[in-house]
Design a protein around this motif. Structure first.
Motif, PDB file in Angstrom:
ATOM      1  N   ALA A  59       0.828  -1.204   0.000  1.00 59.09           N
ATOM      2  CA  ALA A  59       0.000   0.000   0.000  1.00 59.09           C
ATOM      3  C   ALA A  59       0.868   1.263   0.000  1.00 59.09           C
ATOM      4  O   ALA A  59       0.606   2.217  -0.740  1.00 59.09           O
ATOM      5  CB  ALA A  59      -0.932  -0.001   1.214  1.00 59.09           C
ATOM      6  N   VAL A  60       1.916   1.256   0.817  1.00 57.71           N
ATOM      7  CA  VAL A  60       2.824   2.406   0.866  1.00 57.71           C
ATOM      8  C   VAL A  60       3.543   2.569  -0.469  1.00 57.71           C
ATOM      9  O   VAL A  60       3.740   3.689  -0.965  1.00 57.71           O
ATOM     10  CB  VAL A  60       3.831   2.249   2.025  1.00 57.71           C
ATOM     11  N   ASP A  61       3.970   1.440  -1.088  1.00 55.86           N
ATOM     12  CA  ASP A  61       4.629   1.507  -2.390  1.00 55.86           C
ATOM     13  C   ASP A  61       3.728   2.157  -3.432  1.00 55.86           C
ATOM     14  O   ASP A  61       4.177   2.938  -4.275  1.00 55.86           O
ATOM     15  CB  ASP A  61       5.020   0.101  -2.853  1.00 55.86           C
ATOM     16  N   THR A  62       2.432   1.816  -3.384  1.00 52.98           N
ATOM     17  CA  THR A  62       1.487   2.401  -4.328  1.00 52.98           C
ATOM     18  C   THR A  62       1.393   3.910  -4.138  1.00 52.98           C
ATOM     19  O   THR A  62       1.394   4.685  -5.112  1.00 52.98           O
ATOM     20  CB  THR A  62       0.097   1.769  -4.151  1.00 52.98           C
ATOM     21  N   GLU A  65       4.547   5.549  -5.377  1.00 51.05           N
ATOM     22  CA  GLU A  65       4.585   5.557  -6.837  1.00 51.05           C
ATOM     23  C   GLU A  65       3.754   6.703  -7.397  1.00 51.05           C
ATOM     24  O   GLU A  65       4.155   7.370  -8.348  1.00 51.05           O
ATOM     25  CB  GLU A  65       4.078   4.220  -7.373  1.00 51.05           C
ATOM     26  N   ARG A  66       2.585   6.950  -6.772  1.00 43.59           N
ATOM     27  CA  ARG A  66       1.760   8.069  -7.215  1.00 43.59           C
ATOM     28  C   ARG A  66       2.463   9.402  -6.973  1.00 43.59           C
ATOM     29  O   ARG A  66       2.396  10.322  -7.793  1.00 43.59           O
ATOM     30  CB  ARG A  66       0.422   8.051  -6.483  1.00 43.59           C
ATOM     31  N   VAL A  69       5.079   9.798  -9.666  1.00 41.16           N
ATOM     32  CA  VAL A  69       4.490  10.222 -10.938  1.00 41.16           C
ATOM     33  C   VAL A  69       4.201  11.718 -10.919  1.00 41.16           C
ATOM     34  O   VAL A  69       4.466  12.441 -11.891  1.00 41.16           O
ATOM     35  CB  VAL A  69       3.204   9.420 -11.225  1.00 41.16           C
ATOM     36  N   GLY A  70       3.666  12.207  -9.785  1.00 43.17           N
ATOM     37  CA  GLY A  70       3.388  13.632  -9.673  1.00 43.17           C
ATOM     38  C   GLY A  70       4.648  14.474  -9.728  1.00 43.17           C
ATOM     39  O   GLY A  70       4.701  15.500 -10.419  1.00 43.17           O
ATOM     40  N   LEU A  71       5.700  14.030  -9.027  1.00 38.42           N
ATOM     41  CA  LEU A  71       6.963  14.757  -9.055  1.00 38.42           C
ATOM     42  C   LEU A  71       7.579  14.754 -10.441  1.00 38.42           C
ATOM     43  O   LEU A  71       8.159  15.745 -10.891  1.00 38.42           O
ATOM     44  CB  LEU A  71       7.936  14.137  -8.043  1.00 38.42           C
ATOM     45  N   ASP A  72       7.448  13.613 -11.118  1.00 37.89           N
ATOM     46  CA  ASP A  72       8.006  13.516 -12.465  1.00 37.89           C
ATOM     47  C   ASP A  72       7.328  14.507 -13.397  1.00 37.89           C
ATOM     48  O   ASP A  72       7.977  15.133 -14.243  1.00 37.89           O
ATOM     49  CB  ASP A  72       7.826  12.086 -12.988  1.00 37.89           C
ATOM     50  N   ALA A  73       6.027  14.678 -13.234  1.00 39.20           N
ATOM     51  CA  ALA A  73       5.314  15.635 -14.069  1.00 39.20           C
ATOM     52  C   ALA A  73       5.797  17.058 -13.813  1.00 39.20           C
ATOM     53  O   ALA A  73       5.935  17.872 -14.732  1.00 39.20           O
ATOM     54  CB  ALA A  73       3.808  15.534 -13.801  1.00 39.20           C
ATOM     55  N   VAL A  74       6.090  17.379 -12.529  1.00 39.19           N
ATOM     56  CA  VAL A  74       6.593  18.708 -12.185  1.00 39.19           C
ATOM     57  C   VAL A  74       8.004  18.917 -12.727  1.00 39.19           C
ATOM     58  O   VAL A  74       8.340  19.971 -13.274  1.00 39.19           O
ATOM     59  CB  VAL A  74       6.563  18.911 -10.659  1.00 39.19           C
ATOM     60  N   LEU A  75       8.854  17.873 -12.593  1.00 36.50           N
ATOM     61  CA  LEU A  75      10.248  18.008 -13.005  1.00 36.50           C
ATOM     62  C   LEU A  75      10.391  18.204 -14.509  1.00 36.50           C
ATOM     63  O   LEU A  75      11.410  18.711 -14.979  1.00 36.50           O
ATOM     64  CB  LEU A  75      11.036  16.770 -12.563  1.00 36.50           C
ATOM     65  N   SER A 266      17.317   3.139  -8.614  1.00 36.61           N
ATOM     66  CA  SER A 266      17.251   2.534  -9.943  1.00 36.61           C
ATOM     67  C   SER A 266      15.817   2.109 -10.219  1.00 36.61           C
ATOM     68  O   SER A 266      15.142   1.554  -9.346  1.00 36.61           O
ATOM     69  CB  SER A 266      18.185   1.316 -10.012  1.00 36.61           C
ATOM     70  N   PHE A 267      15.339   2.354 -11.447  1.00 37.55           N
ATOM     71  CA  PHE A 267      13.959   2.021 -11.797  1.00 37.55           C
ATOM     72  C   PHE A 267      13.746   0.509 -11.781  1.00 37.55           C
ATOM     73  O   PHE A 267      12.835   0.004 -11.127  1.00 37.55           O
ATOM     74  CB  PHE A 267      13.636   2.588 -13.186  1.00 37.55           C
TER      75      PHE A 267
END
Length: 357
Positions: A59-62, A65-66, A69-75, A266-267
């Motif tokens: 649950a924490v991993d999920t 991950e969200r 994704v949000g940070l990646d959109a900002v970056l 690492s991804f």
């Protein structure tokens, strides 16, 4: 000492997590977790993880991950790139890591941190590709202990002109005529994914038709493990040391294997260490330095007459195949054996305390 404080802190965190979890299970609004086991249990006066711990971790991993994704959109925004371009130039492409050493009762703790740490995967001979359009292709170029050839069941001419077909051809293992033998379990293109195909497992036939060697089923007197100071140890990080280790492993009927994997920065993650033991020797292999050569372990791991021993091998098997093209035919998993025997605990630490003292 630092290690004792960390242990006590870990127990307090588990105790608090379990109390929160139990309270949530009693809340009518929290039906999603009503059927999940405890996250922690007490054993010998200390808190340990329980089956429900994995559900919490997932649950924490999920959630993380969200957030990612949000940070990646900002970056990826132009404003952020403008703010960070000057700082990136000052830091450089790869800054040296900073190492902080903290003394402890059982040895020193080394904390490695930096703004932009060197990435060992940049030096891999096989370039890391995280794109979703790249099909997974096994790295085997030869197949030790084969009962069917390496090209058994490879994709037919239907995928010859795709990225998968070109990759196989570059490896020198694709069928030149694109003909697949009948009944071979040949791969076919995946519906909706142009150019992608599901490859057959290169050792599927050998695994499905494996018969344990007769000596493995004999009743024997258990052998006591050697003392630590009486067991030679070798750290393997050169080709010459790898050859010497393989020569020794070739003399053993039983080989214990364990892996250490890194995925914090690492991804996909990658295997850092491969640990192997026989009855008389221990080896720790630098999987970063010898990544391109570790496929030669197939001479040991794919040998059906040799027993490979793991503990909880689900991830180990995946990492061996993905990172090195190493496959296992004939193995024994002590974790699953502990479940079959209905043992009260299933950790490797418990089995060592129970049987090795």
């Amino acid at each position: 000492t630092v290690d004792r404080r960390l242990a006590r802190t870990g127990e307090r965190v588990l105790h608090a997590a379990n109390a929160l979890w139990m309270q949530g299970r009693g809340d009518p609004a929290a039906r999603a977790i009503a059927g999940v086991d405890d996250v922690a249990v007490t054993h010998d006066g200390a808190w340990q993880t329980a089956p429900g711990f994995r559900a919490v971790v997932d649950a924490v991993d999920t959630l993380l991950e969200r957030i990612d994704v949000g940070l990646d959109a900002v970056l990826k925004t132009d404003a952020h790139r403008h703010r960070t371009s000057a700082a990136a130039k000052r830091v450089g492409a790869q800054s040296a890591p900073l190492v902080t050493t903290v003394p402890g009762a059982r040895g020193d703790f080394r904390l490695v941190h930096a703004q932009n740490m060197p990435r060992p995967q940049l030096a891999f001979a096989d370039a890391v590709d995280n794109s979703p359009s790249t099909p997974f292709v096994w790295k085997l170029r030869s197949k030790p202990h084969a009962r069917v050839p390496l090209d058994h069941g490879l994709p037919s001419a239907a995928v010859a002109a795709t990225p998968l077909g070109r990759h196989l051809h570059a490896l020198g293992i694709a069928r030149p005529d694109g003909v697949t033998p009948p009944g071979s379990g040949a791969a076919t293109p995946v519906s909706g994914d142009a150019g992608l195909a599901a490859l057959p497992h290169p050792y599927e036939f050998e695994i499905r038709n494996h018969e344990p060697p007769a000596w493995l089923l004999d009743s024997v007197v258990p052998q006591e493990p050697r003392a630590w100071d009486a067991t030679p140890f070798a750290f393997v990080d050169t080709r010459a040391q790898l050859d010497a280790m393989l020569a020794h492993l070739d003399t053993a009927r039983e080989v214990a294997i364990d892996l250490e994997h890194h995925d914090y920065r690492s991804f996909q993650g990658f295997t850092c260490l491969v640990q192997l033991s026989t009855r008389t020797h221990d080896f720790v292999v630098d999987a970063l330095a010898l990544r391109a050569d570790l496929h030669e372990l197939n001479a040991i791991t794919a040998d059906p007459a040799r027993l490979k021993v793991f503990h909880g091998a689900e991830s180990d098997i995946v990492w061996l195949q993905r990172d090195f093209g190493v496959y296992v035919v004939g193995m024994f998993d002590t974790y699953h054996a502990s479940h079959v025997l209905n043992m009260p605990h299933h950790s490797l630490a418990h089995l060592l305390a129970e049987y090795c003292g």
